[in-house]
Design a protein around this motif. Structure first.
Motif, mmCIF file in Angstrom:
data_model
loop_
_atom_site.group_PDB
_atom_site.id
_atom_site.type_symbol
_atom_site.label_atom_id
_atom_site.label_comp_id
_atom_site.label_asym_id
_atom_site.label_seq_id
_atom_site.Cartn_x
_atom_site.Cartn_y
_atom_site.Cartn_z
ATOM 1 N N ALA A 252 -9.238 5.612 -4.796
ATOM 2 C CA ALA A 252 -9.495 7.057 -4.752
ATOM 3 C C ALA A 252 -8.529 7.738 -3.788
ATOM 4 N N ARG A 253 -8.280 7.090 -2.668
ATOM 5 C CA ARG A 253 -7.356 7.674 -1.693
ATOM 6 C C ARG A 253 -5.946 7.744 -2.233
ATOM 7 N N ILE A 254 -5.581 6.696 -2.928
ATOM 8 C CA ILE A 254 -4.233 6.682 -3.503
ATOM 9 C C ILE A 254 -4.087 7.811 -4.512
ATOM 10 N N ALA A 255 -5.110 7.969 -5.340
ATOM 11 C CA ALA A 255 -5.091 9.054 -6.329
ATOM 12 C C ALA A 255 -4.979 10.398 -5.621
ATOM 13 N N ARG A 256 -5.756 10.550 -4.567
ATOM 14 C CA ARG A 256 -5.747 11.797 -3.816
ATOM 15 C C ARG A 256 -4.366 12.053 -3.219
ATOM 16 N N ALA A 257 -3.772 11.008 -2.655
ATOM 17 C CA ALA A 257 -2.444 11.137 -2.052
ATOM 18 C C ALA A 257 -1.412 11.508 -3.112
ATOM 19 N N GLY A 258 -1.586 10.941 -4.300
ATOM 20 C CA GLY A 258 -0.666 11.238 -5.391
ATOM 21 C C GLY A 258 -0.746 12.690 -5.826
ATOM 22 N N ASN A 259 -1.947 13.244 -5.841
ATOM 23 C CA ASN A 259 -2.138 14.620 -6.265
ATOM 24 C C ASN A 259 -1.621 15.622 -5.237
ATOM 25 N N ALA A 260 -1.658 15.250 -3.981
ATOM 26 C CA ALA A 260 -1.320 16.215 -2.918
ATOM 27 C C ALA A 260 0.176 16.553 -2.922
ATOM 28 N N LEU B 13 0.829 -1.206 0.000
ATOM 29 C CA LEU B 13 0.000 0.000 0.000
ATOM 30 C C LEU B 13 0.863 1.255 0.000
ATOM 31 N N HIS B 14 1.971 1.178 0.701
ATOM 32 C CA HIS B 14 2.865 2.326 0.768
ATOM 33 C C HIS B 14 3.459 2.614 -0.603
ATOM 34 N N GLN B 15 3.916 1.544 -1.246
ATOM 35 C CA GLN B 15 4.480 1.725 -2.585
ATOM 36 C C GLN B 15 3.442 2.209 -3.583
ATOM 37 N N ALA B 16 2.189 1.884 -3.307
ATOM 38 C CA ALA B 16 1.128 2.348 -4.205
ATOM 39 C C ALA B 16 0.912 3.853 -4.061
ATOM 40 N N GLY B 17 1.427 4.417 -2.985
ATOM 41 C CA GLY B 17 1.348 5.859 -2.860
ATOM 42 C C GLY B 17 0.763 6.383 -1.564
ATOM 43 N N LEU B 18 0.422 5.474 -0.656
ATOM 44 C CA LEU B 18 -0.153 5.918 0.621
ATOM 45 C C LEU B 18 0.966 6.177 1.636
#
Lengths: 242, 242
Positions: B234-242, B142-147
């Motif tokens: 959706a959370r991963i996408a959000r984390a990526g954008n931030a 999950l971390h590598q996915a961007g969280l």
DNA sequence: CGCCGCTGTCAATGGCATTGACAGGCTCGT
DNA sequence: ACGAGCCTGTCAATGCCATTGACAGCGGCG
């Protein structure tokens, strides 16, 4: 019938030799027993004591324990629905997210006020007519949000099952002996306190948060619910684009 | 110790007067009992019969039923993890979604092979060291996915609890008497078959789908899981954008 | 007025987890 | 090789549980 019930209720007040039971008085007493304050255990003997009657008298009103539990589940669900209605704006508003959140949390709260019942009943289907209206309403909220009818129904069903499952899960743990709970918690804390940082860097870093969550099932439920609803939002967006 | 166990196992083969038990033989027998083929009920008396020994002999190896159940949960979890490992590519791949799906479904499958155990154990914390590695792995995916790490841990915890809760929920229903299950199902079908179309248009329309889902807890679980994972995405996408 | 059914009571059954007393056999130290 | 002591299976008993069947009073209906 009406007259008889009233009469019996009166007889109950007067402390006659025979206690006089009604379906309602039994349900009330049983609900009391299911709450933590009431002991958190529903058994016929306790129920008899609570009612001041012979335990087996209950069998005159409910065929077996299962039937009693189903009836209790019914009033609990209804209570949850009413709780939700009280917190929600009148009609099906456009805020589907608030609707689902409030409904799920109300049902959960209603059950968690009687953990013993949650353990016994959550997996059973009540199929009571009282909830049908709420279900239609919930599905229509999802439909208006942009989901096709079938998908809205699937979504409702998923949310309901998830909520009931998590509730039963929490209730099961909380109606364990204190000693067992503490044993579990101690084991958990020890385990997460001693993780070597080099071998489990992420786990080591998030250990405090994880132990915090151990104590707080409600927080976990809220997280699951939020994530689930994020997923629903994504589906709605997808449906809108299609 | 090793030698003793072997010796005892031999003695067990020879049909001596005293059955000779080991921790392992007990666990095996208990797991057998928990499966539907084994009767689906775990009690000391059945266990004794299964082992050809006095029921209370088990107490020499496990302090009480709870300890036995915990041990059973442990092997079941391990089995689930191994199942997942077998189906998954070697290292933490970039496909976080496949990882979470496979892991959740493996644990679920492993428990559902023994519904009686799922009912008893799912809400308990095993805290066995065997799973620690898998947890770290999952969080790292999950971390590598961007969280961020904490959020990854929260996400792992949510998924785990949701999976266990839904599994227990399913198991609880499936280990009910056939007759009760059928009663529930019949009530459900009747209720949904007779909905007036004008009062409950959406419900009426999706009734077939809902009755279909009634029979199929696995399908509901898959739906919940998918929606949950959509939320994670959706959370991963959000984390990526931030 | 008398019968019957509704409902509370009582005693008993069978299943359950758990405990304590007992006994056989094995191991280990001498 | 012998005896002390532990490990482990056995047995009987306890207490809680749901459920059942026989019995008894009370009230209403014919």
């Amino acid at each position: 019938m009406e007259a008889r019930v009233a009469e019996q209720a009166t007889a109950q007040q007067a402390n006659r030799r025979r206690a006089t039971l009604t379906r309602e008085s039994i349900l009330e007493a049983a609900l009391r027993l299911c709450s933590p304050e009431g002991g958190g255990q529903l058994t016929f003997s306790r129920l008899g004591k609570e009612l001041g009657a012979d335990p087996t008298a209950v069998y005159r009103h409910f065929r077996d324990k299962d039937e009693l539990v189903l009836a209790l589940a019914d009033v609990t669900i209804q209570e949850g629905i009413e709780l939700a209605r009280a917190k929600l704006p009148g009609g099906p508003s456009e805020d589907w997210r608030a609707w689902l959140t409030v409904t799920a949390e109300s049902v959960r709260a209603s059950y968690l006020a009687r953990p013993a019942l949650a353990v016994l009943a959550a997996a059973r289907t009540t199929a009571s007519p009282s909830e049908t209206g709420s279900v239609e309403l919930l599905i229509s909220v999802l439909h208006q949000a942009g989901l096709p009818p079938i998908e809205a129904a699937e979504c409702y069903r998923s949310l309901l099952d998830m909520t009931l499952a998590m509730t039963q899960y929490t209730a099961a743990f909380s109606s364990l002996d204190r000693s067992v709970q503490e044993k579990d918690e101690a084991a958990w804390a020890v385990k997460y306190g001693m993780l070597p940082e080099d071998e489990f860097p992420l786990l080591h870093q998030s250990a405090p948060r994880l132990t915090e969550l151990f104590r707080d099932d409600d927080q976990v439920f809220r997280m699951v619910l939020e994530t689930f609803l994020d997923g629903v939002a994504a589906r709605i967006a997808r449906a809108g684009n299609a």
